[in-house]
Scaffold this motif. Structure first.
Motif, PDB file in Angstrom:
ATOM      1  N   THR A 151      75.401  -2.665 -40.763  1.00  0.00           N
ATOM      2  CA  THR A 151      76.371  -2.978 -39.714  1.00  0.00           C
ATOM      3  C   THR A 151      75.878  -2.568 -38.337  1.00  0.00           C
ATOM      4  N   THR A 152      75.278  -1.403 -38.232  1.00  0.00           N
ATOM      5  CA  THR A 152      74.828  -0.909 -36.925  1.00  0.00           C
ATOM      6  C   THR A 152      73.828  -1.872 -36.295  1.00  0.00           C
ATOM      7  N   PHE A 153      72.869  -2.343 -37.073  1.00  0.00           N
ATOM      8  CA  PHE A 153      71.885  -3.277 -36.538  1.00  0.00           C
ATOM      9  C   PHE A 153      72.544  -4.605 -36.183  1.00  0.00           C
ATOM     10  N   ARG A 154      73.389  -5.096 -37.065  1.00  0.00           N
ATOM     11  CA  ARG A 154      74.031  -6.392 -36.820  1.00  0.00           C
ATOM     12  C   ARG A 154      74.906  -6.376 -35.577  1.00  0.00           C
ATOM     13  N   LYS A 155      75.451  -5.216 -35.208  1.00  0.00           N
ATOM     14  CA  LYS A 155      76.320  -5.118 -34.031  1.00  0.00           C
ATOM     15  C   LYS A 155      75.556  -4.957 -32.719  1.00  0.00           C
ATOM     16  N   LEU A 156      74.240  -4.791 -32.786  1.00  0.00           N
ATOM     17  CA  LEU A 156      73.445  -4.657 -31.562  1.00  0.00           C
ATOM     18  C   LEU A 156      73.498  -5.942 -30.738  1.00  0.00           C
ATOM     19  N   ASP A 157      73.323  -5.794 -29.440  1.00  0.00           N
ATOM     20  CA  ASP A 157      73.176  -6.961 -28.573  1.00  0.00           C
ATOM     21  C   ASP A 157      71.940  -7.734 -29.014  1.00  0.00           C
ATOM     22  N   GLU A 158      71.971  -9.034 -28.810  1.00  0.00           N
ATOM     23  CA  GLU A 158      70.834  -9.872 -29.190  1.00  0.00           C
ATOM     24  C   GLU A 158      69.551  -9.422 -28.483  1.00  0.00           C
ATOM     25  N   ALA A 159      69.676  -8.953 -27.255  1.00  0.00           N
ATOM     26  CA  ALA A 159      68.501  -8.485 -26.511  1.00  0.00           C
ATOM     27  C   ALA A 159      67.858  -7.284 -27.204  1.00  0.00           C
ATOM     28  N   ASP A 160      68.683  -6.417 -27.777  1.00  0.00           N
ATOM     29  CA  ASP A 160      68.148  -5.252 -28.482  1.00  0.00           C
ATOM     30  C   ASP A 160      67.462  -5.657 -29.786  1.00  0.00           C
TER      31      ASP A 160
END
Length: 116
Positions: A60-69
């Motif tokens: 979940t943490t990775f999936r919630k990152l901004d696309e730029a991140d």
């Protein structure tokens, strides 16, 4: 001595710890959600196992990152993200005292070969 790093309520971490207990193997546990993970540990794990194995892209943490991140992730960016967000480290991570053996995730057959 085996050192296990993870989050105590993670099902995979629970399975790994139960397996270690069942084998009678002593280990220490480091909750990296509460205690964090320092850069030297992450770098050593990335050297031994690969930063791409260490980075949990399905969580979940990775999936919630901004696309730029999420874009153009290489070793340095991945390590910085995992330092900032320890939940993005695949778990558990287990290593021996000397840091020679580092396992990421839990597969009983791999752990049997590494720790027996």
């Amino acid at each position: 001595m085996i050192h296990v790093y993870g989050i105590p309520n993670c099902d995979t971490v629970k399975k790994a710890r139960k397996w270690l207990d069942g084998q009678g193997l002593e280990y220490s546990f480091h909750d990296y959600k509460k205690e964090g993970v320092d850069a030297p540990n992450l770098e050593r794990w990335a050297d031994r196992a690969g930063w791409d194995i260490l980075l949990n892209r399905t969580g979940t943490t990775f999936r919630k990152l901004d696309e730029a991140d999420k874009a153009d992730i290489g070793r340095e960016k991945a390590l910085a993200l995992m330092t900032e967000h320890p939940s993005m480290i695949k778990r558990p991570v287990a290593e021996t005292d000397d840091g020679d053996r580092v396992l990421v995730g839990f597969a009983p057959s791999e752990w049997e070969n590494a720790f027996r």
